[in-house]
Design a protein around this motif. Structure first.
Motif: not given
Length: 140
Positions: A71-77, A82-91, A117-122
């Protein structure tokens, strides 16, 4: 006598500064484990060691992909977050895993005490099938 006492106080102060500085460099995880669980797969993030475990529950031709988001700031102010991907590629698929199990274990190095947070998809054939499902927030 006063000089000896002053030296002892100075030494104690120096030791406490070194102790605090040493503790600062060796932070430990502060969050709780978080999990996303669907009938077709489970993804769990363990902050202690920054492990992401992915399990594919069904041999249906789809793989379960997991990721860690920050979770990071959405803008400079920093008017919002917003949530952005930090680590991917685990499947995982039902046919691959680690250490003789059906569980894929991905070991990441994540900065301590950040909101994640953790997220998952197929996935099938390199394309996502359905939505990403995400856990509650925790600290890395």
């Amino acid at each position: 006598m006063k000089l000896k006492r002053l030296a002892q106080v100075g030494l104690a102060l120096a030791v406490s500064v070194v102790t605090v500085a040493g503790m600062e460099g060796s932070a430990s995880a502060s969050g709780l484990n978080v999990t996303v669980s669907k009938s077709w797969g489970t993804s769990t993030f363990y902050p202690d060691g920054d492990w992401l475990y992915i399990t594919d529950h069904t041999a249906d031709g789809y793989s379960v992909h997991g990721k860690i988001q920050q979770r990071v700031c959405a803008n400079v102010g920093c008017d919002g977050y917003t949530w952005v991907d930090l680590r991917t590629g685990c499947y995982d698929t039902t046919s691959i895993g680690d250490n003789g199990t059906e569980i894929r274990q991905c070991n990441y190095d994540i900065t301590e005490n950040i909101p994640v947070r953790v997220c998952e998809a197929r996935y099938s054939g390199g394309s996502r099938y359905g939505d990403w499902y995400c856990s509650n927030e925790t600290k890395s």
